[in-house]
Design a protein around this motif. Structure first.
Motif, PDB file in Angstrom:
ATOM      1  N   ASP A 259       0.829  -1.214   0.000  1.00 49.39           N
ATOM      2  CA  ASP A 259       0.000   0.000   0.000  1.00 49.39           C
ATOM      3  C   ASP A 259       0.860   1.259   0.000  1.00 49.39           C
ATOM      4  O   ASP A 259       0.531   2.247  -0.669  1.00 49.39           O
ATOM      5  N   LEU A 260       1.973   1.230   0.745  1.00 43.66           N
ATOM      6  CA  LEU A 260       2.858   2.392   0.793  1.00 43.66           C
ATOM      7  C   LEU A 260       3.535   2.604  -0.558  1.00 43.66           C
ATOM      8  O   LEU A 260       3.659   3.743  -1.037  1.00 43.66           O
ATOM      9  N   ARG A 261       3.955   1.516  -1.199  1.00 42.46           N
ATOM     10  CA  ARG A 261       4.563   1.633  -2.535  1.00 42.46           C
ATOM     11  C   ARG A 261       3.557   2.175  -3.548  1.00 42.46           C
ATOM     12  O   ARG A 261       3.912   2.939  -4.448  1.00 42.46           O
ATOM     13  N   ARG A 262       2.303   1.775  -3.380  1.00 41.25           N
ATOM     14  CA  ARG A 262       1.256   2.263  -4.287  1.00 41.25           C
ATOM     15  C   ARG A 262       1.060   3.767  -4.129  1.00 41.25           C
ATOM     16  O   ARG A 262       0.926   4.491  -5.121  1.00 41.25           O
ATOM     17  N   LEU A 263       1.071   4.222  -2.896  1.00 40.40           N
ATOM     18  CA  LEU A 263       0.957   5.666  -2.644  1.00 40.40           C
ATOM     19  C   LEU A 263       2.124   6.408  -3.301  1.00 40.40           C
ATOM     20  O   LEU A 263       1.933   7.436  -3.959  1.00 40.40           O
TER      21      LEU A 263
END
Length: 243
Positions: free
Chosen positions: A15-19
């Motif tokens: 999720d952090l990489r997606r952000l």
């Protein structure tokens, strides 16, 4: 339970990489807008102007994606320390990038509506400011990727050059307006363009400050912000929002 914990950690990382990918994509689109503006300055390229305006909807959509993803991370994962600062800071940074896109679109609209060609020496002057703000944007997005406070601070300090250049050109065009009253509308358009370029520089400085906060947990004091605001307020925030 260990497998469940590992899954949660893995999902958090995804999720952090997606952000971060949303922010990177958004920055790339805004960079492309500014590079197209530079092309339009030098060549009066109608296709480049059209593309700047076309990118606006995609940038708006990405701002929404950043905000949604950041809220998701905060709600589901309870991040702490540097991750929390990054996630929270991404929301206003996305808004700032969206504003830069709005100013680029406003410049494109002005170029599209110009009633006479811009003289070569004025094209060169506008291109010089455009190159500065584009360079600053590229540097600040690189600083964001690496969470590099030193690089962000360098961009933060360099903004005064944009302000000073804009102030000089504003003074020059105001003088010309008094000498060439028949070209009043033309010079007003140039003044709006200059003001929008200056505001782009200011917004890039805002992003630099957020990166410093992400990396260090502190912001530069507002009184220390380097501004060359001798330039007069020619345009308003609404100018950038004009469809």
């Amino acid at each position: 339970m260990p497998q469940q914990g590992q899954h949660i950690v893995q999902r958090y990382g995804e999720d952090l990489r997606r952000l971060r990918s949303f922010m990177e994509e958004m920055g790339g689109l805004v960079e492309h807008q500014l590079s197209l503006i530079l092309t339009a300055f030098t060549e009066t390229d109608a296709q480049a102007i059209s593309q700047v305006i076309h990118h606006d909807k995609a940038i708006d959509a990405l701002e929404h994606e950043v905000e949604t993803q950041a809220i998701r991370l905060l709600a589901l994962h309870g991040p702490m320390a540097a991750d929390l600062r990054e996630i929270v800071a991404n929301i206003p940074m996305a808004g700032t990038l969206e504003r830069v896109g709005d100013y680029a679109r406003s410049i494109a609209r002005r170029l599209e509506q110009m009633e006479q060609p811009i003289p070569p020496h004025d094209r060169l002057a506008l291109s010089e400011i455009g190159r500065m703000v584009l360079e600053h944007l590229r540097r600040v997005m690189d600083a964001l990727e690496h969470q590099d406070a030193t690089a962000a601070h360098s961009v933060w300090q360099a903004d005064h050059r944009v302000d000073e250049y804009c102030a000089t050109m504003t003074h020059n065009y105001l003088e010309r307006m008094t000498q060439q009253p028949r070209a009043l509308r033309f010079y007003i358009s140039l003044l709006f363009i200059i003001r929008n370029l200056e505001r782009i520089g200011d917004h890039i400085t805002d992003i630099a400050e957020r990166i410093i906060f992400i990396a260090t947990g502190t912001l530069p004091p507002p009184t220390a912000r380097p501004h060359g605001h001798a330039a007069q307020s020619i345009a308003t925030e609404q100018e950038a929002s004009t469809p």
